[in-house]
Design an enzyme around this catalytic site. Structure first.
Site, PDB file in Angstrom:
ATOM      1  N   CYS A 115     -28.753  30.275 -27.337  1.00 27.75           N
ATOM      2  CA  CYS A 115     -29.731  30.878 -28.194  1.00 27.75           C
ATOM      3  C   CYS A 115     -29.780  30.197 -29.531  1.00 27.75           C
ATOM      4  O   CYS A 115     -30.648  30.628 -30.578  1.00 27.75           O
ATOM      5  CB  CYS A 115     -29.414  32.365 -28.347  1.00 27.75           C
ATOM      6  SG  CYS A 115     -29.429  33.126 -26.745  1.00 27.75           S
ATOM      7  N   HIS A 254     -31.876  34.883 -35.061  1.00 26.99           N
ATOM      8  CA  HIS A 254     -32.261  34.871 -33.431  1.00 26.99           C
ATOM      9  C   HIS A 254     -32.402  36.637 -33.180  1.00 26.99           C
ATOM     10  O   HIS A 254     -31.657  37.340 -33.684  1.00 26.99           O
ATOM     11  CB  HIS A 254     -31.147  34.505 -32.834  1.00 26.99           C
ATOM     12  CG  HIS A 254     -30.775  34.757 -31.178  1.00 26.99           C
ATOM     13  ND1 HIS A 254     -31.985  34.248 -30.533  1.00 26.99           N
ATOM     14  CD2 HIS A 254     -29.854  35.047 -30.487  1.00 26.99           C
ATOM     15  CE1 HIS A 254     -31.594  34.620 -29.405  1.00 26.99           C
ATOM     16  NE2 HIS A 254     -30.515  35.159 -29.253  1.00 26.99           N
ATOM     17  N   ASN A 284     -35.058  39.240 -26.289  1.00 23.66           N
ATOM     18  CA  ASN A 284     -34.225  38.001 -26.594  1.00 23.66           C
ATOM     19  C   ASN A 284     -34.650  36.785 -25.972  1.00 23.66           C
ATOM     20  O   ASN A 284     -34.604  36.739 -24.521  1.00 23.66           O
ATOM     21  CB  ASN A 284     -32.687  38.248 -26.165  1.00 23.66           C
ATOM     22  CG  ASN A 284     -31.922  36.898 -26.657  1.00 23.66           C
ATOM     23  OD1 ASN A 284     -32.393  35.998 -27.098  1.00 23.66           O
ATOM     24  ND2 ASN A 284     -30.598  37.133 -26.541  1.00 23.66           N
TER      25      ASN A 284
HETATM   26  N1  COA Z   1     -28.946  51.706 -20.052  1.00 20.56           N
HETATM   27  C1  COA Z   1     -28.240  52.823 -19.921  1.00 20.56           C
HETATM   28  N2  COA Z   1     -27.037  52.683 -19.936  1.00 20.56           N
HETATM   29  C2  COA Z   1     -26.448  51.389 -20.089  1.00 20.56           C
HETATM   30  C3  COA Z   1     -27.236  50.347 -20.084  1.00 20.56           C
HETATM   31  C4  COA Z   1     -28.451  50.479 -19.893  1.00 20.56           C
HETATM   32  N3  COA Z   1     -29.583  49.408 -19.993  1.00 20.56           N
HETATM   33  N4  COA Z   1     -26.543  49.371 -20.253  1.00 20.56           N
HETATM   34  C5  COA Z   1     -25.260  49.651 -20.115  1.00 20.56           C
HETATM   35  N5  COA Z   1     -25.233  50.932 -20.388  1.00 20.56           N
HETATM   36  C6  COA Z   1     -24.114  51.820 -20.394  1.00 20.56           C
HETATM   37  C7  COA Z   1     -23.005  51.365 -20.017  1.00 20.56           C
HETATM   38  O1  COA Z   1     -22.664  51.172 -18.613  1.00 20.56           O
HETATM   39  C8  COA Z   1     -21.921  51.979 -20.549  1.00 20.56           C
HETATM   40  O2  COA Z   1     -21.493  53.082 -19.819  1.00 20.56           O
HETATM   41  P1  COA Z   1     -19.869  53.822 -19.764  1.00 20.56           P
HETATM   42  O3  COA Z   1     -19.598  53.918 -21.349  1.00 20.56           O
HETATM   43  O4  COA Z   1     -20.325  55.109 -18.935  1.00 20.56           O
HETATM   44  O5  COA Z   1     -19.175  52.710 -19.056  1.00 20.56           O
HETATM   45  C9  COA Z   1     -22.494  52.353 -22.003  1.00 20.56           C
HETATM   46  O6  COA Z   1     -24.044  52.328 -21.892  1.00 20.56           O
HETATM   47  C10 COA Z   1     -22.055  51.563 -23.217  1.00 20.56           C
HETATM   48  O7  COA Z   1     -22.148  50.162 -22.790  1.00 20.56           O
HETATM   49  P2  COA Z   1     -21.803  49.117 -23.814  1.00 20.56           P
HETATM   50  O8  COA Z   1     -21.724  47.918 -23.139  1.00 20.56           O
HETATM   51  O9  COA Z   1     -20.311  49.319 -24.459  1.00 20.56           O
HETATM   52  O10 COA Z   1     -23.003  49.278 -24.869  1.00 20.56           O
HETATM   53  P3  COA Z   1     -23.139  48.554 -26.216  1.00 20.56           P
HETATM   54  O11 COA Z   1     -23.275  49.384 -27.361  1.00 20.56           O
HETATM   55  O12 COA Z   1     -22.095  47.320 -26.376  1.00 20.56           O
HETATM   56  O13 COA Z   1     -24.617  47.821 -25.882  1.00 20.56           O
HETATM   57  C11 COA Z   1     -25.481  45.662 -25.644  1.00 20.56           C
HETATM   58  C12 COA Z   1     -24.567  46.828 -25.017  1.00 20.56           C
HETATM   59  C13 COA Z   1     -25.432  44.696 -24.510  1.00 20.56           C
HETATM   60  C14 COA Z   1     -26.759  46.257 -25.795  1.00 20.56           C
HETATM   61  C15 COA Z   1     -24.607  45.054 -26.735  1.00 20.56           C
HETATM   62  O14 COA Z   1     -23.392  45.011 -26.419  1.00 20.56           O
HETATM   63  C16 COA Z   1     -25.268  43.920 -27.114  1.00 20.56           C
HETATM   64  O15 COA Z   1     -26.385  43.747 -27.527  1.00 20.56           O
HETATM   65  N6  COA Z   1     -24.363  42.738 -27.086  1.00 20.56           N
HETATM   66  C17 COA Z   1     -24.742  41.454 -27.551  1.00 20.56           C
HETATM   67  C18 COA Z   1     -25.633  40.913 -26.418  1.00 20.56           C
HETATM   68  C19 COA Z   1     -26.276  39.739 -26.961  1.00 20.56           C
HETATM   69  O16 COA Z   1     -26.980  39.742 -27.848  1.00 20.56           O
HETATM   70  N7  COA Z   1     -26.410  38.716 -26.035  1.00 20.56           N
HETATM   71  C20 COA Z   1     -27.107  37.478 -26.140  1.00 20.56           C
HETATM   72  C21 COA Z   1     -26.684  36.852 -27.391  1.00 20.56           C
HETATM   73  S1  COA Z   1     -27.655  35.314 -27.577  1.00 20.56           S
END
Ligand code: COA
Length: 335
Positions: A115, A254, A284
């Site tokens: 990215c 980004h 993204n």
């Molecule tokens: N819908 C509903 N629930 C979801 C879900 C979805 N699409 N995706 C994950 N969950 C759940 C998980 O299973 C977890 O449940 P649990 O607590 O029962 O295990 C809960 O939501 C929290 O998950 P978590 O991964 O801790 O959430 P988060 O607040 O970290 O958000 C992202 C997840 C992916 C949105 C976040 O970590 C993120 O944006 N990270 C950066 C990713 C990124 O930008 N990548 C590309 C970089 S170039």
């Protein structure tokens, strides 16, 4: 400092027509519009048709950028295409774009920086344009829908498809790319990867049955990394040029997650109004994202001649890239 001033002469973007909304995703995986919106800020993303690949959107974005620069394809002296989803591992997508644009006998190559790709390519292209290549076409394109696992709710809600492009070339002294900051920390490579399809794990029935042809991501790790480098890399380019964050008219980050952008704004003490945000509409798009956002900003009429603009990207590598530009507004073709 650059030997001679190089900046963006023209910019363009291209995204697929097809829209995938949060409501559509609710029918595919166990998720909700409410979860996706509050955790990511994303409402919808664009998805390429089956017959469309990275080169299709790269060509469209590049054509617009060349026109916006007031140039013809034959004026382009080099093509750099940033992508992690090339049409094929080889030849380079840049070569396919070159052929379709009718550009003869110029160097054309792909660059893989996740990215951070568009900003990495912009930095490399700037150096080239300060050397032997007057007009460098820089493209960032990704068709992430091809490597997204639509049975994995933790990743499939995040990604979309699209391309951004810019033509780099000579601008008056004091304008253009004033500073860049490129970096990578390969110790975090495992946090964001496409495990299969390369020489380590070539495609096989086994890799496919284990769904290794799709993006694997440790979301929280990437989130923490992103927030940290958005701040540090932005500060580095500003320090290199002796500019304060308060002097910057626009930050073009980004587009991965609204919460990452908000954290960066907070850490830099810059109001969110100066951050370009379109993650709600495109998700993204990896290498495409910063070019698409910059194109929207330029076409909205909100950019003025002489504005300081910071581009800041982060992602697979884990890598990051920032650039500080002083906008040169030719203005003839935009709008
Ligand atoms: N819908 C509903 N629930 C979801 C879900 C979805 N699409 N995706 C994950 N969950 C759940 C998980 O299973 C977890 O449940 P649990 O607590 O029962 O295990 C809960 O939501 C929290 O998950 P978590 O991964 O801790 O959430 P988060 O607040 O970290 O958000 C992202 C997840 C992916 C949105 C976040 O970590 C993120 O944006 N990270 C950066 C990713 C990124 O930008 N990548 C590309 C970089 S170039």
């Amino acid at each position: 400092m650059p030997r001679s001033a190089v900046g963006i002469l023209g910019i363009g973007a291209a995204v697929p027509e097809k829209v995938l909304t949060n409501a559509d995703l609710e029918k595919i995986v166990d998720t909700s519009d409410e979860w996706i919106t509050t955790r990511t800020g994303i409402k919808e993303r664009r998805i390429a048709e089956e017959a469309e690949a990275a080169s299709h959107f790269a060509v469209r974005a590049a054509s617009k950028a060349i026109e916006d620069a007031g140039l013809m394809p034959e004026d382009i002296d080099m093509i750099i295409c940033a992508t992690v989803t090339p049409d094929m591992p080889f030849p380079a997508t840049a070569c396919l774009v070159q052929d379709r644009l009718g550009i003869k006998n110029v160097p054309a190559f792909d660059l893989s920086a996740g990215c951070s790709g568009f900003t990495y390519a912009l930095a490399v292209g700037t150096q080239m344009a300060q050397g032997d290549y007057e007009h460098v076409l820089v493209i960032g394109v990704d068709i992430l829908s091809r490597i997204t696992d639509y049975s994995d709710r933790s990743t499939c809600v995040l990604f979309g498809d699209g391309a951004g492009a810019a033509v780099l070339g000579p601008v008056p002294e004091g304008y253009g790319v004033l500073a860049v900051d490129l970096g990578a920390d390969g110790s975090g490579a495992e946090h964001l990867q496409l495990p299969a399809g390369g020489s380590l794990r070539p495609p096989s029935l086994k890799t496919i049955s284990q769904r290794e042809q799709y993006i694997k991501m440790a979301g929280r790790e990437v989130f923490k990394f992103a927030v940290r480098v958005m701040e540090s890399s932005t500060k580095t380019v500003l320090e290199k040029a002796g500019i304060s964050a308060q002097d910057v008219s626009w930050f073009v980050p980004h587009q991965a997650n609204i919460r990452i952008i908000e954290s960066a704004a907070n850490r830099l003490s810059v109001p969110m109004e100066r951050f370009v945000v379109n993650v709600d509409r495109y998700g993204n798009t990896s290498s495409g994202s910063i070019g698409i956002a910059l194109d929207e900003l330029a076409r909205s009429g909100s950019l003025s001649d002489g504005d300081y603009v910071v581009l800041v990207g982060f992602g697979a590598g884990l890598a990051w890239a920032s650039a500080l530009l002083r906008w040169y507004e030719r203005g003839e073709n935009r709008g």
